[in-house]
Design a protein around this motif. Structure first.
Motif, PDB file in Angstrom:
ATOM      1  N   HIS A 214      -4.116  -6.742 -12.234  1.00  0.00           N
ATOM      2  CA  HIS A 214      -3.350  -7.568 -11.296  1.00  0.00           C
ATOM      3  C   HIS A 214      -3.808  -9.029 -11.257  1.00  0.00           C
ATOM      4  N   GLU A 215      -4.471  -9.498 -12.291  1.00  0.00           N
ATOM      5  CA  GLU A 215      -5.061 -10.831 -12.186  1.00  0.00           C
ATOM      6  C   GLU A 215      -4.040 -11.949 -12.291  1.00  0.00           C
TER       7      GLU A 215
ATOM      8  N   MET B  72      -6.407 -12.116  -9.091  1.00  0.00           N
ATOM      9  CA  MET B  72      -6.338 -11.318  -7.867  1.00  0.00           C
ATOM     10  C   MET B  72      -7.154 -11.957  -6.754  1.00  0.00           C
ATOM     11  N   PRO B  73      -6.491 -12.313  -5.656  1.00  0.00           N
ATOM     12  CA  PRO B  73      -7.234 -12.832  -4.503  1.00  0.00           C
ATOM     13  C   PRO B  73      -8.171 -11.749  -3.951  1.00  0.00           C
TER      14      PRO B  73
ATOM     15  N   HIS C  58      -8.800 -10.713  -0.964  1.00  0.00           N
ATOM     16  CA  HIS C  58      -8.226  -9.813   0.036  1.00  0.00           C
ATOM     17  C   HIS C  58      -7.336  -8.747  -0.611  1.00  0.00           C
ATOM     18  N   ARG C  59      -6.687  -9.094  -1.694  1.00  0.00           N
ATOM     19  CA  ARG C  59      -5.842  -8.106  -2.377  1.00  0.00           C
ATOM     20  C   ARG C  59      -6.702  -7.040  -3.048  1.00  0.00           C
ATOM     21  N   LEU C  60      -7.849  -7.427  -3.607  1.00  0.00           N
ATOM     22  CA  LEU C  60      -8.752  -6.446  -4.199  1.00  0.00           C
ATOM     23  C   LEU C  60      -9.191  -5.451  -3.132  1.00  0.00           C
TER      24      LEU C  60
ATOM     25  N   ASP D 193      -7.594  -4.611  -0.424  1.00  0.00           N
ATOM     26  CA  ASP D 193      -6.441  -3.773  -0.107  1.00  0.00           C
ATOM     27  C   ASP D 193      -6.218  -2.707  -1.181  1.00  0.00           C
ATOM     28  N   GLU D 194      -6.353  -3.083  -2.437  1.00  0.00           N
ATOM     29  CA  GLU D 194      -6.159  -2.147  -3.547  1.00  0.00           C
ATOM     30  C   GLU D 194      -7.237  -1.066  -3.543  1.00  0.00           C
TER      31      GLU D 194
ATOM     32  N   THR E 197     -17.451  -7.809  -6.181  1.00  0.00           N
ATOM     33  CA  THR E 197     -17.092  -9.042  -6.883  1.00  0.00           C
ATOM     34  C   THR E 197     -18.309  -9.932  -7.089  1.00  0.00           C
TER      35      THR E 197
ATOM     36  N   ALA F 240      -9.115 -16.955  -6.478  1.00  0.00           N
ATOM     37  CA  ALA F 240      -8.801 -15.596  -6.934  1.00  0.00           C
ATOM     38  C   ALA F 240      -9.795 -15.199  -8.032  1.00  0.00           C
TER      39      ALA F 240
END
Length: 90
Positions: free
Chosen positions: A20-21, A23-24, A26-28, A30-31, A56, A72
């Motif tokens: 999904h790059e 990738m912010p 916050h999205r990581l 969530d995932e 990260t 990101a």
């Protein structure tokens, strides 16, 4: 880290970033929450979100991801090789 080698959780985060790059952060988080079974523990999602930050940080320290100008995450060549991620979009 396990003896300087990425853990399964780090590889999972790296694969999500690869898929999904860029990738912010916050999205990581969530995932990672979405990839796990739901829990009735009220602190569960918060713990996973905190874990995303640690993952990260370690992946960046090992040179598998880098931060983009807008904050990101994206994989590096080393990160792609580690999980056999496609080099498309690099």
């Amino acid at each position: 880290m396990s003896g300087g080698h990425p853990t399964a959780a780090q590889k999972e985060a790296l694969r999500l970033i690869c898929d999904h790059e860029p990738m912010p952060a916050h999205r990581l988080a969530d995932e990672l929450v979405a990839a796990r079974k739901p829990s009735t523990n009220p602190g569960y999602a918060t713990a996973i979100i905190r874990m995303a930050g640690t993952l990260t940080w370690r992946l960046q320290a090992q040179g598998f991801i880098c931060e983009t100008a807008d904050g990101a995450w994206q994989r590096t060549a080393s990160g792609r090789r580690l999980i056999s991620c496609s080099s498309e979009g690099a």
